[in-house]
Every structure is written in C-alpha cells, then in structure tokens.
Scaffold this motif. Sequence first.
Motif, PDB file in Angstrom:
ATOM      1  N   ASP A 224       0.833  -1.207   0.000  1.00 39.09           N
ATOM      2  CA  ASP A 224       0.000   0.000   0.000  1.00 39.09           C
ATOM      3  C   ASP A 224       0.866   1.255   0.000  1.00 39.09           C
ATOM      4  N   ASN A 225       1.956   1.234   0.752  1.00 39.19           N
ATOM      5  CA  ASN A 225       2.836   2.396   0.787  1.00 39.19           C
ATOM      6  C   ASN A 225       3.605   2.549  -0.513  1.00 39.19           C
ATOM      7  N   VAL A 226       3.994   1.410  -1.116  1.00 39.49           N
ATOM      8  CA  VAL A 226       4.650   1.450  -2.420  1.00 39.49           C
ATOM      9  C   VAL A 226       3.718   2.085  -3.451  1.00 39.49           C
ATOM     10  N   ARG A 227       2.472   1.651  -3.457  1.00 36.39           N
ATOM     11  CA  ARG A 227       1.485   2.190  -4.407  1.00 36.39           C
ATOM     12  C   ARG A 227       1.213   3.679  -4.138  1.00 36.39           C
ATOM     13  N   ARG A 228       1.191   4.053  -2.870  1.00 36.15           N
ATOM     14  CA  ARG A 228       1.009   5.467  -2.531  1.00 36.15           C
ATOM     15  C   ARG A 228       2.140   6.293  -3.133  1.00 36.15           C
ATOM     16  N   GLY A 229       3.377   5.801  -2.976  1.00 33.69           N
ATOM     17  CA  GLY A 229       4.515   6.521  -3.533  1.00 33.69           C
ATOM     18  C   GLY A 229       4.467   6.605  -5.052  1.00 33.69           C
ATOM     19  N   GLU A 230       4.009   5.534  -5.691  1.00 34.62           N
ATOM     20  CA  GLU A 230       3.894   5.538  -7.152  1.00 34.62           C
ATOM     21  C   GLU A 230       2.919   6.604  -7.627  1.00 34.62           C
ATOM     22  N   LYS A 231       1.765   6.668  -6.961  1.00 32.24           N
ATOM     23  CA  LYS A 231       0.728   7.620  -7.376  1.00 32.24           C
ATOM     24  C   LYS A 231       1.148   9.061  -7.137  1.00 32.24           C
ATOM     25  N   LEU A 232       1.932   9.277  -6.079  1.00 30.73           N
ATOM     26  CA  LEU A 232       2.367  10.633  -5.761  1.00 30.73           C
ATOM     27  C   LEU A 232       3.584  11.077  -6.560  1.00 30.73           C
ATOM     28  N   TYR A 233       4.550  10.156  -6.734  1.00 27.77           N
ATOM     29  CA  TYR A 233       5.867  10.570  -7.187  1.00 27.77           C
ATOM     30  C   TYR A 233       6.310  10.009  -8.541  1.00 27.77           C
ATOM     31  N   ILE A 234       5.573   9.034  -9.081  1.00 33.29           N
ATOM     32  CA  ILE A 234       6.026   8.400 -10.328  1.00 33.29           C
ATOM     33  C   ILE A 234       5.021   8.614 -11.462  1.00 33.29           C
ATOM     34  N   SER A 235       3.799   8.119 -11.272  1.00 34.60           N
ATOM     35  CA  SER A 235       2.789   8.168 -12.341  1.00 34.60           C
ATOM     36  C   SER A 235       2.523   9.568 -12.891  1.00 34.60           C
ATOM     37  N   PRO A 236       2.506  10.618 -12.065  1.00 32.96           N
ATOM     38  CA  PRO A 236       2.219  11.955 -12.614  1.00 32.96           C
ATOM     39  C   PRO A 236       3.221  12.438 -13.656  1.00 32.96           C
ATOM     40  N   TYR A 237       4.391  11.799 -13.731  1.00 33.52           N
ATOM     41  CA  TYR A 237       5.453  12.295 -14.610  1.00 33.52           C
ATOM     42  C   TYR A 237       5.708  11.405 -15.824  1.00 33.52           C
ATOM     43  N   LYS A 238       4.958  10.322 -15.938  1.00 31.86           N
ATOM     44  CA  LYS A 238       5.245   9.362 -17.010  1.00 31.86           C
ATOM     45  C   LYS A 238       4.989   9.942 -18.396  1.00 31.86           C
ATOM     46  N   GLU A 239       4.041  10.879 -18.504  1.00 31.86           N
ATOM     47  CA  GLU A 239       3.714  11.436 -19.822  1.00 31.86           C
ATOM     48  C   GLU A 239       4.856  12.265 -20.405  1.00 31.86           C
ATOM     49  N   SER A 240       5.818  12.630 -19.575  1.00 30.80           N
ATOM     50  CA  SER A 240       6.950  13.422 -20.085  1.00 30.80           C
ATOM     51  C   SER A 240       8.004  12.550 -20.760  1.00 30.80           C
ATOM     52  N   ALA A 241       7.835  11.235 -20.692  1.00 30.79           N
ATOM     53  CA  ALA A 241       8.845  10.321 -21.229  1.00 30.79           C
ATOM     54  C   ALA A 241       8.922  10.386 -22.753  1.00 30.79           C
ATOM     55  N   ASP A 242      10.113  10.214 -23.288  1.00 32.38           N
ATOM     56  CA  ASP A 242      10.290  10.108 -24.736  1.00 32.38           C
ATOM     57  C   ASP A 242       9.800   8.756 -25.235  1.00 32.38           C
ATOM     58  N   ILE A 243       9.914   7.737 -24.389  1.00 33.70           N
ATOM     59  CA  ILE A 243       9.385   6.407 -24.698  1.00 33.70           C
ATOM     60  C   ILE A 243       8.680   5.872 -23.458  1.00 33.70           C
ATOM     61  N   MET A 244       7.450   5.357 -23.650  1.00 33.67           N
ATOM     62  CA  MET A 244       6.748   4.631 -22.591  1.00 33.67           C
ATOM     63  C   MET A 244       6.788   3.152 -22.960  1.00 33.67           C
ATOM     64  N   PHE A 245       7.526   2.396 -22.201  1.00 38.45           N
ATOM     65  CA  PHE A 245       7.890   1.024 -22.536  1.00 38.45           C
ATOM     66  C   PHE A 245       7.055   0.060 -21.687  1.00 38.45           C
ATOM     67  N   ASP A 246       6.214  -0.748 -22.332  1.00 40.58           N
ATOM     68  CA  ASP A 246       5.413  -1.748 -21.623  1.00 40.58           C
ATOM     69  C   ASP A 246       6.254  -3.009 -21.435  1.00 40.58           C
ATOM     70  N   SER A 247       6.609  -3.292 -20.179  1.00 41.11           N
ATOM     71  CA  SER A 247       7.506  -4.408 -19.898  1.00 41.11           C
ATOM     72  C   SER A 247       6.761  -5.687 -19.510  1.00 41.11           C
ATOM     73  N   SER A 248       5.450  -5.713 -19.710  1.00 39.93           N
ATOM     74  CA  SER A 248       4.741  -6.971 -19.472  1.00 39.93           C
ATOM     75  C   SER A 248       5.050  -7.941 -20.607  1.00 39.93           C
ATOM     76  N   LEU A 249       5.013  -9.214 -20.310  1.00 40.29           N
ATOM     77  CA  LEU A 249       5.188 -10.265 -21.303  1.00 40.29           C
ATOM     78  C   LEU A 249       3.928 -11.113 -21.329  1.00 40.29           C
ATOM     79  N   ALA A 250       3.603 -11.655 -22.486  1.00 37.08           N
ATOM     80  CA  ALA A 250       2.416 -12.507 -22.578  1.00 37.08           C
ATOM     81  C   ALA A 250       2.521 -13.722 -21.655  1.00 37.08           C
TER      82      ALA A 250
END
Length: 316
Positions: A224-250
């Motif tokens: 829960d704390n990890v997710r809180r940090g992601e929402k506050l400090y990581i996700s808001p800035y992802k749109e500034s990336a030159d590449i958004m890389f989906d690292s999931s695999l089938a």
Amino acid sequence: MSYSLKEINEQIRSDPQGFALRSDAVYTDKVKKAAQKIAARRRESHIILLSGPSGSGKTTTAMKIEEELKGMGIVTHTISMDNYFNTIDPETAPRTREGAIDYESPFCLDVDLLSRHFTMLDQGKTIHVPKYEFARQMRSDTLSQPLRLGEDELAVFEGIHALNDIIVGKNPRAFKLYIAARSNIVDEDGTVVFQHPWFRLCRRIVRDFKFRGSDAEFTLKLWDNVRRGEKLYISPYKESADIMFDSSLAISVSVLKPFVVPLLEGLPAGKYPVVEEILRGLEKIEPLDEKYIAANSLAREFIGGSAYFENPASAN
C-alpha cells in the motif's frame, strides 16, 4: 494493450516453448527500438533517465538496452539513483501524513549532487558516483567510483524518481524512458481477468521470497505504501517520457503462477481482499513451466536463473 486469456491458454497447451520464445521476441524488439531512439539522440545529452514503478523489470531492461547500444558502438554505464540517497537524518527526513519517514519521497535523494553530476558528465568531466549503504542508512564517500564519459558514451540513471520534475527540470535535454508492466489479461468479451497492478505485485512477492526469504505477508504489508509513492511521485510524470515502454510479457503471469499461488494460499483467509481477487484470476490462467524460460528472459529477473544477475533483490 491487453493480452487475450484464450490465446495465452491455447498457446501454452499447444506450444509452450514457442510461446515463450515469441513472447521474449516481442520484448526484444521493443528494446531494440528504444536503443535506436536513444542512439539517435545521444548528441543532445549523455544522460538517460529511466523510471518506472516497482516490479516493472527496470534493471533487466536497462541491461538489455545497454547490450543493444554496445552493439552500435555506444558504451553505456548504468547507475542506480538509489546511491544518491541522502544519509537519513530523522530531524530533516521527509515524512508521511502519519508522521513516519517517507522513504518513497524523491526528497530523500541528493538532488543537488545529481544535478551537478548530470552537468559534469555532459561536459566531459569526471564524477565520483556515490555508494549508499542501506544496512547503515548512510552514504559512503569512500566507496565512490570515478566516471568520465567519452564522446560516444552514455550514462543511464535508473530509479523510480528519474522522471520527477525535481530531477528532469535540472537536465531537460536528457532522454527520458518510462518502463512499466501496463497490460491486463482479458477474456473474450473484454472483461479484465488479471489486472496489471496484480502482475507487478506477484512479481514482487515471488522475488522477495526467492531472493530475500520474505513471505507474501511481508510484501503485502509494504505494498500500500509502495502504491502510494507511485501515485504521488512516479505516475504523474510518465507522460513526459520520450518512450513509454510496456515491460509486461504474454507469458509473465503464467510463469509466476506456480511460484505465487502457494505463497498466496499460505496467507490467512480473508485478511487481504486483493489476494482473493488475484487467486480467482490465476485459476483461469494456464501455468507455464520455468524450463521453457530462457536465461536472458525478463521473466528470470523475478523467478531466478537470470543471465544478468544471480540475486536481483536490490532491484526495485
């Protein structure tokens, strides 16, 4: 992007080895394209900022991009931004609303030192990369390593806060790469069977168990704390990336299933509602035996046997 539950299950039943190879090939193609874009921009800055939430495979992806760039004659040096953590001072450390030290905050980093190092590397000067000792919660200057970039050399600064404005604002020319496992698994009518945040949580649970000896409850208490940090400090800035890389695999969830199900089933029934949801989703997905997984597959970062490192426990 979403993966089809029907296609995953059919391919595992009919051709598990081929399915694993095809899944890795898709990921490898993404890595090559990312490396090509980075190479094309290398004259603008020697700095690459690589960010993404926990369990996204940033460490392996950074190493694979490094391999691709090396094949183009471009030497890269990957630097964990964790080494730029400040020595923890309870008097000045950032805190959560509850009053605990906020270890997820970017203000735990020595932003001024990072900024100076970005500038010095772009100017061809030598820096001394610090080393953070997590056991002692302090930075050791005596363990620092010198680094100077040549004309065709790049430095990859990898960390969850790499795209935060307080970092990017001090080096706007840097190439920005955001890595996250962003794909769900859906059934034939489009209903989500397995959500991508569950996917990352399962990666963390398995990795924490295999490489730290921690049980699933340990990871869930932190989540829960990890997710809180992601929402506050990581996700808001992802749109500034030159590449958004989906690292999931089938293949990812199918590979994790034999490892994570026993760990989840060992938890007290009903204590974690998300666990019940994950287990219901996993019931519908065919497992994939790890014998089909190549040593250089991204999936190996979380289940072990990776060609890149023996113990990825420090990876975020």
